[in-house]
Design a protein around this motif. Structure first.
Motif, PDB file in Angstrom:
ATOM      1  N   ALA A 158      48.932  -6.799  64.966  1.00 45.16           N
ATOM      2  CA  ALA A 158      48.758  -6.255  66.337  1.00 45.16           C
ATOM      3  C   ALA A 158      47.661  -6.988  66.863  1.00 45.16           C
ATOM      4  O   ALA A 158      47.466  -6.715  68.272  1.00 45.16           O
ATOM      5  CB  ALA A 158      48.396  -4.869  66.196  1.00 45.16           C
ATOM      6  N   ASP A 159      46.949  -7.685  66.359  1.00 45.17           N
ATOM      7  CA  ASP A 159      45.730  -8.506  66.983  1.00 45.17           C
ATOM      8  C   ASP A 159      46.211  -9.956  67.257  1.00 45.17           C
ATOM      9  O   ASP A 159      45.445 -10.669  68.088  1.00 45.17           O
ATOM     10  CB  ASP A 159      44.669  -8.661  66.101  1.00 45.17           C
ATOM     11  CG  ASP A 159      43.951  -7.269  65.675  1.00 45.17           C
ATOM     12  OD1 ASP A 159      44.023  -6.358  66.550  1.00 45.17           O
ATOM     13  OD2 ASP A 159      43.587  -7.216  64.515  1.00 45.17           O
ATOM     14  N   GLY A 160      47.150 -10.553  67.087  1.00 48.79           N
ATOM     15  CA  GLY A 160      47.872 -11.676  67.187  1.00 48.79           C
ATOM     16  C   GLY A 160      48.694 -12.418  66.291  1.00 48.79           C
ATOM     17  O   GLY A 160      48.838 -11.753  65.318  1.00 48.79           O
ATOM     18  N   VAL A 161      48.882 -13.676  66.526  1.00 53.11           N
ATOM     19  CA  VAL A 161      49.689 -14.320  65.776  1.00 53.11           C
ATOM     20  C   VAL A 161      49.189 -15.526  64.858  1.00 53.11           C
ATOM     21  O   VAL A 161      48.445 -16.018  65.591  1.00 53.11           O
ATOM     22  CB  VAL A 161      50.910 -15.118  66.313  1.00 53.11           C
ATOM     23  CG1 VAL A 161      51.836 -15.753  65.631  1.00 53.11           C
ATOM     24  CG2 VAL A 161      51.732 -14.058  67.258  1.00 53.11           C
ATOM     25  N   THR A 162      49.131 -15.697  63.755  1.00 57.38           N
ATOM     26  CA  THR A 162      48.624 -16.894  63.111  1.00 57.38           C
ATOM     27  C   THR A 162      49.744 -17.597  62.414  1.00 57.38           C
ATOM     28  O   THR A 162      50.712 -17.299  61.857  1.00 57.38           O
ATOM     29  CB  THR A 162      47.834 -16.303  61.595  1.00 57.38           C
ATOM     30  OG1 THR A 162      46.859 -15.313  61.900  1.00 57.38           O
ATOM     31  CG2 THR A 162      47.288 -17.477  60.749  1.00 57.38           C
ATOM     32  N   VAL A 163      49.374 -18.962  62.671  1.00 59.00           N
ATOM     33  CA  VAL A 163      50.587 -20.217  62.504  1.00 59.00           C
ATOM     34  C   VAL A 163      49.895 -20.922  61.352  1.00 59.00           C
ATOM     35  O   VAL A 163      48.904 -21.635  61.715  1.00 59.00           O
ATOM     36  CB  VAL A 163      51.074 -20.772  63.701  1.00 59.00           C
ATOM     37  CG1 VAL A 163      52.065 -21.862  63.151  1.00 59.00           C
ATOM     38  CG2 VAL A 163      51.818 -19.748  64.529  1.00 59.00           C
ATOM     39  N   THR A 164      50.580 -21.176  60.048  1.00 59.85           N
ATOM     40  CA  THR A 164      49.862 -22.024  59.288  1.00 59.85           C
ATOM     41  C   THR A 164      51.131 -23.042  59.288  1.00 59.85           C
ATOM     42  O   THR A 164      51.994 -23.018  58.909  1.00 59.85           O
ATOM     43  CB  THR A 164      49.866 -21.460  57.865  1.00 59.85           C
ATOM     44  OG1 THR A 164      49.040 -20.229  57.861  1.00 59.85           O
ATOM     45  CG2 THR A 164      49.371 -22.357  56.758  1.00 59.85           C
ATOM     46  N   PRO A 165      50.574 -24.507  59.656  1.00 58.88           N
ATOM     47  CA  PRO A 165      51.532 -25.565  59.815  1.00 58.88           C
ATOM     48  C   PRO A 165      51.822 -26.102  58.542  1.00 58.88           C
ATOM     49  O   PRO A 165      52.166 -27.515  58.365  1.00 58.88           O
ATOM     50  CB  PRO A 165      50.569 -26.588  60.612  1.00 58.88           C
ATOM     51  CG  PRO A 165      49.355 -26.201  60.433  1.00 58.88           C
ATOM     52  CD  PRO A 165      49.150 -24.634  60.084  1.00 58.88           C
ATOM     53  N   ASP A 166      51.738 -25.577  57.346  1.00 58.53           N
ATOM     54  CA  ASP A 166      52.575 -26.308  56.245  1.00 58.53           C
ATOM     55  C   ASP A 166      53.757 -25.245  55.604  1.00 58.53           C
ATOM     56  O   ASP A 166      54.322 -25.845  54.603  1.00 58.53           O
ATOM     57  CB  ASP A 166      51.519 -26.179  55.206  1.00 58.53           C
ATOM     58  CG  ASP A 166      50.747 -25.191  54.482  1.00 58.53           C
ATOM     59  OD1 ASP A 166      51.374 -24.020  55.060  1.00 58.53           O
ATOM     60  OD2 ASP A 166      49.770 -25.342  54.129  1.00 58.53           O
ATOM     61  N   GLY A 167      53.900 -24.160  56.060  1.00 58.67           N
ATOM     62  CA  GLY A 167      55.161 -23.341  55.826  1.00 58.67           C
ATOM     63  C   GLY A 167      54.973 -22.904  54.481  1.00 58.67           C
ATOM     64  O   GLY A 167      55.883 -22.491  53.674  1.00 58.67           O
ATOM     65  N   SER A 168      53.510 -22.639  53.864  1.00 62.28           N
ATOM     66  CA  SER A 168      53.254 -22.330  52.503  1.00 62.28           C
ATOM     67  C   SER A 168      53.526 -20.911  52.416  1.00 62.28           C
ATOM     68  O   SER A 168      53.441 -20.426  51.145  1.00 62.28           O
ATOM     69  CB  SER A 168      52.194 -23.042  51.999  1.00 62.28           C
ATOM     70  OG  SER A 168      51.009 -22.494  52.874  1.00 62.28           O
ATOM     71  N   THR A 169      53.307 -19.843  53.137  1.00 67.53           N
ATOM     72  CA  THR A 169      53.198 -18.531  53.000  1.00 67.53           C
ATOM     73  C   THR A 169      54.641 -17.967  53.087  1.00 67.53           C
ATOM     74  O   THR A 169      55.540 -18.009  53.809  1.00 67.53           O
ATOM     75  CB  THR A 169      52.395 -18.002  54.342  1.00 67.53           C
ATOM     76  OG1 THR A 169      51.219 -18.674  54.496  1.00 67.53           O
ATOM     77  CG2 THR A 169      52.380 -16.439  54.415  1.00 67.53           C
ATOM     78  N   PRO A 170      54.601 -17.183  52.004  1.00 63.94           N
ATOM     79  CA  PRO A 170      55.971 -16.356  51.851  1.00 63.94           C
ATOM     80  C   PRO A 170      56.421 -15.580  53.032  1.00 63.94           C
ATOM     81  O   PRO A 170      55.400 -14.993  53.766  1.00 63.94           O
ATOM     82  CB  PRO A 170      55.754 -15.708  50.601  1.00 63.94           C
ATOM     83  CG  PRO A 170      54.693 -16.108  49.904  1.00 63.94           C
ATOM     84  CD  PRO A 170      53.796 -16.672  50.824  1.00 63.94           C
ATOM     85  N   SER A 171      57.616 -15.683  53.379  1.00 65.40           N
ATOM     86  CA  SER A 171      58.121 -14.938  54.444  1.00 65.40           C
ATOM     87  C   SER A 171      59.212 -14.268  54.418  1.00 65.40           C
ATOM     88  O   SER A 171      60.302 -14.263  53.669  1.00 65.40           O
ATOM     89  CB  SER A 171      58.484 -16.057  55.867  1.00 65.40           C
ATOM     90  OG  SER A 171      57.198 -16.685  56.133  1.00 65.40           O
ATOM     91  N   ALA A 172      59.421 -13.053  55.291  1.00 67.05           N
ATOM     92  CA  ALA A 172      60.743 -12.137  55.179  1.00 67.05           C
ATOM     93  C   ALA A 172      61.786 -12.477  55.892  1.00 67.05           C
ATOM     94  O   ALA A 172      62.969 -12.085  55.729  1.00 67.05           O
ATOM     95  CB  ALA A 172      60.347 -10.785  55.708  1.00 67.05           C
ATOM     96  N   ALA A 173      61.567 -13.593  56.983  1.00 67.10           N
ATOM     97  CA  ALA A 173      62.758 -13.995  57.819  1.00 67.10           C
ATOM     98  C   ALA A 173      62.583 -15.728  57.852  1.00 67.10           C
ATOM     99  O   ALA A 173      61.445 -15.925  57.795  1.00 67.10           O
ATOM    100  CB  ALA A 173      62.856 -13.279  58.931  1.00 67.10           C
ATOM    101  N   THR A 174      63.779 -16.264  58.277  1.00 69.44           N
ATOM    102  CA  THR A 174      63.259 -17.615  58.290  1.00 69.44           C
ATOM    103  C   THR A 174      64.478 -18.127  59.505  1.00 69.44           C
ATOM    104  O   THR A 174      65.169 -17.599  59.829  1.00 69.44           O
ATOM    105  CB  THR A 174      63.892 -18.393  56.993  1.00 69.44           C
ATOM    106  OG1 THR A 174      65.367 -18.246  56.859  1.00 69.44           O
ATOM    107  CG2 THR A 174      63.256 -17.926  55.743  1.00 69.44           C
ATOM    108  N   VAL A 175      63.860 -19.361  60.021  1.00 69.68           N
ATOM    109  CA  VAL A 175      64.667 -19.908  61.231  1.00 69.68           C
ATOM    110  C   VAL A 175      64.561 -21.531  60.779  1.00 69.68           C
ATOM    111  O   VAL A 175      63.598 -22.035  60.402  1.00 69.68           O
ATOM    112  CB  VAL A 175      63.987 -19.872  62.384  1.00 69.68           C
ATOM    113  CG1 VAL A 175      64.802 -20.829  63.390  1.00 69.68           C
ATOM    114  CG2 VAL A 175      63.949 -18.444  63.015  1.00 69.68           C
ATOM    115  N   SER A 176      65.858 -22.124  60.640  1.00 70.16           N
ATOM    116  CA  SER A 176      65.725 -23.591  60.163  1.00 70.16           C
ATOM    117  C   SER A 176      66.973 -24.304  60.992  1.00 70.16           C
ATOM    118  O   SER A 176      67.952 -23.704  61.330  1.00 70.16           O
ATOM    119  CB  SER A 176      65.978 -23.737  58.807  1.00 70.16           C
ATOM    120  OG  SER A 176      67.358 -23.222  58.363  1.00 70.16           O
ATOM    121  N   GLY A 177      66.921 -25.543  61.080  1.00 74.47           N
ATOM    122  CA  GLY A 177      67.997 -26.267  61.658  1.00 74.47           C
ATOM    123  C   GLY A 177      67.288 -27.748  62.150  1.00 74.47           C
ATOM    124  O   GLY A 177      66.420 -28.010  61.662  1.00 74.47           O
TER     125      GLY A 177
END
Length: 246
Positions: free
Chosen positions: A191-210
Motif C-alpha cells: 500500500a506504500d509503494g512498489v519495490t523492484v529488485t533488478p535480479d528477479g530473485s524474489t519468489p513471485s505469485a505471478a509472472t510475465v515473460s517473453g
C-alpha cells in the motif's frame, strides 16, 4: 546502455516515426492512444522534445504544454528534434539538468528518456498508420523495461502517491516476476509503494515473460496478453501499470 547507443536508437526511431507519419493520414486515429489522431501524436512528441530542451536550458521545471506557435505537426516535429539533438550535442551526459526523477538530475537521463519515449511513440505511429511495427533492438527494449519498472512504477508509486493510491490498495501484497531475454525483475507491491529488485530473485505469485520487445510493449499497454507468457493473476498489477502511464 551508453549515451552514444541511446542517441543512435533515438535517431533511428525518430526517423522511422517521421517517415511513417509523413505517409499516413494525419486524421487517422491511433488505436494505442484512443484520444489522439496521428497528427495529435506527432504534436505530442514534438512538444515533449521542446519541453525537455527547456528543462535542460533553464535547469528547472517547465510549464506543460510548451508554446508551439501553431506550426503544422511535421515541420514542428522536425524543428523540435533538431533543437533536442543540438542540446544533447552541446552538453555532456553528466551535465546537471532538471528532471522529474530525483535520483538522476543529468542530461543523460533525458537522452535515455527521449530514446524510450520515441520508440514507444514510433510504435503508436505505426499502429495509427496501419503499417508493420519495426523491430525494437534487444538492448533498447531491455533498457526500456528497466526504466519503466524502476522509474515509472517503483519511483513513481512513491513520488506521486496520490495517483497510485487506489491501484496500490487493490494490489497490496501482489508479487510479480518479469523476465525478458537474459534479464529479470522482481516486483513487490504494498500500500506504500512498489519495490523492484533488478535480479528477479524474489519468489513471485505471478509472472510475465517473453521477448524483450514484446514485454516492453505489454508493460506500456501497446501489446495484448497474447504477446507474452503469463501465469497467475495480473489484474492488480495491470492497475498499477495504468497508474504509472497516466
Amino acid at each position: 546502455m551508453d549515451n552514444d547507443r541511446l542517441r543512435e536508437c533515438l535517431e533511428e526511431d525518430y526517423t522511422r516515426l517521421r517517415k511513417v507519419a509523413a505517409g499516413a493520414d494525419l486524421s487517422a486515429p491511433v488505436p494505442s492512444c484512443p484520444d489522439w489522431t496521428v497528427a495529435e501524436l506527432v504534436d505530442h512528441v514534438a512538444m515533449v522534445y521542446l519541453h525537455k530542451v527547456a528543462c535542460m536550458k533553464y535547469g528547472r521545471p517547465q510549464e506543460w504544454p510548451p508554446e508551439t506557435g501553431g506550426e503544422e505537426p511535421l515541420p514542428l516535429l522536425e524543428r523540435a528534434y533538431t533543437e533536442l539533438t543540438a542540446e544533447f550535442a552541446a552538453r555532456p551526459p553528466t551535465t546537471s539538468a532538471y528532471t522529474w526523477y530525483e535520483p538522476d538530475q543529468t542530461v543523460g537521463f533525458w537522452v535515455r528518456r527521449m530514446a524510450q519515449e520515441t520508440v514507444i511513440h514510433r510504435v503508436d505511429a505505426e499502429l495509427g498508420a496501419g503499417v508493420p511495427i519495426a523491430p525494437i533492438p534487444t538492448d533498447l527494449a531491455l533498457d526500456g523495461i528497466d526504466e519503466f519498472l524502476v522509474a515509472f512504477v517503483s519511483y513513481g508509486s512513491r513520488a506521486w502517491a496520490e495517483e497510485f493510491a487506489e491501484a496500490l490498495a487493490a494490489a497490496a501484497g501482489a508479487t510479480v516476476h518479469v523476465s525478458a531475454g537474459d534479464r529479470a525483475w522482481s516486483v513487490e507491491i504494498s500500500a506504500d509503494g512498489v519495490t523492484v529488485t533488478p535480479d528477479g530473485s524474489t519468489p513471485s505469485a505471478a509472472t510475465v515473460s517473453g521477448e524483450p520487445d514484446d514485454v516492453l510493449l505489454w508493460l506500456w499497454n501497446r501489446a495484448g496478453d497474447g504477446a507474452v507468457t503469463t501465469t497467475g493473476d495480473l489484474t492488480a498489477f495491470r492497475r498499477v501499470l495504468v497508474a504509472a502511464t497516466q
